[in-house]
Design a protein around this motif. Structure first.
Motif, PDB file in Angstrom:
ATOM      1  N   SER A   1     -14.226  -4.033 -29.154  1.00 18.43           N
ATOM      2  CA  SER A   1     -13.059  -3.342 -28.605  1.00 18.43           C
ATOM      3  C   SER A   1     -11.914  -4.269 -28.243  1.00 18.43           C
ATOM      4  CB  SER A   1     -13.471  -2.541 -27.356  1.00 18.43           C
ATOM      5  OG  SER A   1     -13.964  -3.419 -26.361  1.00 18.43           O
ATOM      6  N   ARG A   2     -12.119  -5.598 -28.398  1.00 18.84           N
ATOM      7  CA  ARG A   2     -11.055  -6.542 -28.074  1.00 18.84           C
ATOM      8  C   ARG A   2     -11.295  -7.830 -28.848  1.00 18.84           C
ATOM      9  NH1 ARG A   2     -12.824  -7.781 -21.787  1.00 18.84           N
ATOM     10  NH2 ARG A   2     -14.796  -8.856 -22.250  1.00 18.84           N
ATOM     11  N   MET A   3     -10.297  -8.692 -28.807  1.00 18.15           N
ATOM     12  CA  MET A   3     -10.373  -9.945 -29.540  1.00 18.15           C
ATOM     13  C   MET A   3     -10.657 -11.099 -28.578  1.00 18.15           C
ATOM     14  SD  MET A   3     -10.247 -11.279 -32.566  1.00 18.15           S
ATOM     15  CE  MET A   3      -9.382 -10.049 -33.561  1.00 18.15           C
ATOM     16  N   ASN A   4     -11.614 -11.913 -28.939  1.00 17.55           N
ATOM     17  CA  ASN A   4     -11.913 -13.121 -28.172  1.00 17.55           C
ATOM     18  C   ASN A   4     -11.338 -14.337 -28.891  1.00 17.55           C
ATOM     19  OD1 ASN A   4     -13.418 -11.915 -26.098  1.00 17.55           O
ATOM     20  ND2 ASN A   4     -15.277 -11.918 -27.336  1.00 17.55           N
ATOM     21  N   GLU A   5     -10.648 -15.202 -28.155  1.00 17.94           N
ATOM     22  CA  GLU A   5     -10.123 -16.448 -28.702  1.00 17.94           C
ATOM     23  C   GLU A   5     -10.712 -17.603 -27.914  1.00 17.94           C
ATOM     24  OE1 GLU A   5      -5.927 -16.755 -29.988  1.00 17.94           O
ATOM     25  OE2 GLU A   5      -5.669 -14.848 -28.940  1.00 17.94           O
ATOM     26  N   VAL A   6     -11.425 -18.486 -28.585  1.00 19.01           N
ATOM     27  CA  VAL A   6     -12.144 -19.533 -27.880  1.00 19.01           C
ATOM     28  C   VAL A   6     -11.189 -20.454 -27.111  1.00 19.01           C
ATOM     29  CG1 VAL A   6     -12.185 -21.067 -29.904  1.00 19.01           C
ATOM     30  CG2 VAL A   6     -13.912 -21.319 -28.105  1.00 19.01           C
ATOM     31  N   LYS A   7     -10.031 -20.759 -27.660  1.00 16.67           N
ATOM     32  CA  LYS A   7      -9.098 -21.658 -26.978  1.00 16.67           C
ATOM     33  C   LYS A   7      -8.416 -20.991 -25.788  1.00 16.67           C
ATOM     34  CE  LYS A   7      -8.003 -24.643 -30.943  1.00 16.67           C
ATOM     35  NZ  LYS A   7      -6.925 -25.154 -31.823  1.00 16.67           N
ATOM     36  N   CYS A   8      -8.186 -19.695 -25.881  1.00 15.57           N
ATOM     37  CA  CYS A   8      -7.465 -18.978 -24.819  1.00 15.57           C
ATOM     38  C   CYS A   8      -8.381 -18.465 -23.711  1.00 15.57           C
ATOM     39  CB  CYS A   8      -6.705 -17.793 -25.409  1.00 15.57           C
ATOM     40  SG  CYS A   8      -5.382 -18.260 -26.532  1.00 15.57           S
ATOM     41  N   HIS A   9      -9.651 -18.242 -24.035  1.00 15.34           N
ATOM     42  CA  HIS A   9     -10.534 -17.567 -23.088  1.00 15.34           C
ATOM     43  C   HIS A   9     -11.659 -18.446 -22.560  1.00 15.34           C
ATOM     44  CE1 HIS A   9      -9.052 -13.802 -25.341  1.00 15.34           C
ATOM     45  NE2 HIS A   9      -8.449 -13.848 -24.158  1.00 15.34           N
ATOM     46  N   GLU A  10     -11.607 -19.747 -22.814  1.00 15.00           N
ATOM     47  CA  GLU A  10     -12.706 -20.625 -22.415  1.00 15.00           C
ATOM     48  C   GLU A  10     -12.854 -20.710 -20.896  1.00 15.00           C
ATOM     49  OE1 GLU A  10     -14.569 -24.975 -23.614  1.00 15.00           O
ATOM     50  OE2 GLU A  10     -12.456 -24.563 -23.999  1.00 15.00           O
ATOM     51  N   ASN A  11     -11.748 -20.860 -20.178  1.00 18.46           N
ATOM     52  CA  ASN A  11     -11.826 -20.948 -18.714  1.00 18.46           C
ATOM     53  C   ASN A  11     -12.294 -19.627 -18.117  1.00 18.46           C
ATOM     54  OD1 ASN A  11     -10.975 -23.610 -18.693  1.00 18.46           O
ATOM     55  ND2 ASN A  11      -8.825 -23.093 -18.429  1.00 18.46           N
ATOM     56  N   TRP A  12     -11.809 -18.512 -18.670  1.00 21.40           N
ATOM     57  CA  TRP A  12     -12.274 -17.199 -18.241  1.00 21.40           C
ATOM     58  C   TRP A  12     -13.773 -17.072 -18.475  1.00 21.40           C
ATOM     59  CZ3 TRP A  12     -14.620 -13.575 -21.443  1.00 21.40           C
ATOM     60  CH2 TRP A  12     -14.834 -12.313 -20.896  1.00 21.40           C
ATOM     61  N   ALA A  13     -14.226 -17.529 -19.627  1.00 19.09           N
ATOM     62  CA  ALA A  13     -15.647 -17.403 -19.973  1.00 19.09           C
ATOM     63  C   ALA A  13     -16.525 -18.191 -19.009  1.00 19.09           C
ATOM     64  CB  ALA A  13     -15.874 -17.886 -21.411  1.00 19.09           C
ATOM     65  N   TYR A  14     -16.092 -19.385 -18.636  1.00 19.23           N
ATOM     66  CA  TYR A  14     -16.882 -20.184 -17.691  1.00 19.23           C
ATOM     67  C   TYR A  14     -16.995 -19.468 -16.355  1.00 19.23           C
ATOM     68  CZ  TYR A  14     -18.375 -23.816 -14.500  1.00 19.23           C
ATOM     69  OH  TYR A  14     -19.066 -24.509 -13.548  1.00 19.23           O
ATOM     70  N   ARG A  15     -15.889 -18.901 -15.894  1.00 21.87           N
ATOM     71  CA  ARG A  15     -15.893 -18.182 -14.623  1.00 21.87           C
ATOM     72  C   ARG A  15     -16.830 -16.977 -14.691  1.00 21.87           C
ATOM     73  NH1 ARG A  15     -10.534 -16.186 -11.394  1.00 21.87           N
ATOM     74  NH2 ARG A  15     -10.246 -18.427 -11.368  1.00 21.87           N
ATOM     75  N   ILE A  16     -16.726 -16.187 -15.765  1.00 24.07           N
ATOM     76  CA  ILE A  16     -17.539 -14.981 -15.901  1.00 24.07           C
ATOM     77  C   ILE A  16     -19.023 -15.317 -15.980  1.00 24.07           C
ATOM     78  CG2 ILE A  16     -18.116 -13.075 -17.462  1.00 24.07           C
ATOM     79  CD1 ILE A  16     -15.607 -12.571 -15.813  1.00 24.07           C
ATOM     80  N   LYS A  17     -19.379 -16.303 -16.788  1.00 28.16           N
ATOM     81  CA  LYS A  17     -20.792 -16.652 -16.915  1.00 28.16           C
ATOM     82  C   LYS A  17     -21.349 -17.163 -15.592  1.00 28.16           C
ATOM     83  CE  LYS A  17     -24.258 -19.145 -19.566  1.00 28.16           C
ATOM     84  NZ  LYS A  17     -25.009 -19.530 -18.350  1.00 28.16           N
ATOM     85  N   THR A  18     -20.566 -17.987 -14.890  1.00 28.13           N
ATOM     86  CA  THR A  18     -21.026 -18.521 -13.611  1.00 28.13           C
ATOM     87  C   THR A  18     -21.245 -17.400 -12.604  1.00 28.13           C
ATOM     88  OG1 THR A  18     -19.836 -20.592 -14.008  1.00 28.13           O
ATOM     89  CG2 THR A  18     -20.504 -20.134 -11.748  1.00 28.13           C
TER      90      THR A  18
END
Length: 330
Positions: free
Chosen positions: A297-314
């Motif tokens: 349902s959305r697009m993931n961009e590794v360069k743009c969403h890396e900091n968000w991903a770390y926060r979410i996983k933590t």
């Protein structure tokens, strides 16, 4: 609780429950694990204690720590415990008095933190940390030089430079919502959020801009509480928690145990967010840097969403995953 040496520790403060240090029944409640969703607690010796009661509050605090210490609970199984002091001089005094209990103390909360006291506070914390166990600091940004638009940017710039020099000692950066409101004679009702107060919202925006890229920044206190989660206090807290999250705050100061489950559940993440975060953090494709999300349902961009991903996983690893985006929390 999480291992104190874990790099996820700044995210683990969660709902920081304040209690006056003069509260002489709190040790038993901590030992018996009486409070649901208690991740951290602050023993306040500043605003919550009148000057005439300070000595008594310090004695009560030492007795509280003695009881907890003698209960011989593994520190990993305790909430994170903090002491809110009054001044740099008070920090020196309390750090000496509480030294026998340092194994169960996570750190100190530094109120009214600005350039008038920052260097002294941070030097004392560095001196305390010359031993084996790290004691953390959580400065609170809440004073007039930070509120005043004519001095704010310079003040925040200097504070950030200092904190970056001793980043390993800083667990969270916190904000004093009520202190900022008091400067302008303002107070939100239970049907309003702190973001409805424009002058305070603007201060928060600048604080997030300066610090959220390098530190966990925690949201201000919600002063309403009760026992019924369908009442206005809870609906207002949920609304503010939602805005805290979207604006970049992690965790929140609490003044009553009834607030803790709502804060804790707000820190959970959706299954789709967690799955996307794991995908981004484990990216293997050397040619393509974008892909559809797990939910398509959305697009993931590794360069743009890396900091968000770390926060979410933590956050997901600490607080858990919501079963669905429509999960009813409390």
């Amino acid at each position: 609780m999480i291992d104190i040496n874990n790099k996820a520790l700044p995210f683990s403060v969660g709902g920081l429950l304040y209690t006056p240090a003069i509260n002489n029944g709190i040790a038993e409640k901590i030992i018996e694990n009486e409070y649901e969703c208690l991740t951290s607690m602050a023993f306040c010796l500043e605003d919550a204690i009148m000057e005439s009661a300070l000595e008594q509050a310090e004695c009560t605090l030492l007795e509280t720590f003695r009881k907890i210490y003698e209960a011989k609970i593994n520190p990993v199984d305790l909430p994170l415990l903090f002491i809110r002091v009054r001044s740099p001089e008070h920090l020196i005094k309390l750090s000496k008095k509480t030294a026998p209990f340092s194994d169960i103390i996570t750190g100190y909360i530094l109120p009214k933190f600005d350039m008038s006291n920052a260097c002294e506070y941070l030097e004392i914390i560095s001196n305390i940390n010359s031993g084996n166990k790290r004691i953390y600091a959580m400065p609170i940004l809440e004073s007039p030089p930070i509120a005043d638009k004519t001095t704010r940017i310079s003040e925040l710039t200097q504070i950030k430079n200092l904190l970056m020099q001793t980043k390993e000692n800083i667990l969270n950066v916190r904000v004093g919502g009520n202190d900022f409101c008091n400067l302008y004679g303002l107070r939100r009702s239970s049907s309003q959020t702190i973001y409805d107060i424009g002058v305070v919202r603007d201060i928060f925006t600048d604080i997030i801009n300066f610090f959220a890229g390098e530190f966990v920044v925690s949201a201000p206190v919600w002063e309403y509480f009760g026992t019924n989660f369908n009442d206005k206090w809870a609906k207002g807290l949920k609304a503010e928690l939602s805005l805290d999250k979207v604006n970049g705050f992690i965790g929140k100061t609490a003044v009553h145990p009834s607030q803790l489950p709502l804060i804790y559940n707000n820190l959970k993440v959706s299954a789709e967010d967690y799955e996307d975060a794991v995908t981004i953090l484990n990216w293997k494709n050397d040619f393509i840097g974008v892909s559809k999300s797990e939910g398509r349902s959305r697009m993931n961009e590794v360069k743009c969403h890396e900091n968000w991903a770390y926060r979410i996983k933590t956050l997901g690893d600490i607080y858990g995953i919501k079963e669905s985006t429509n999960e009813k929390l409390i």
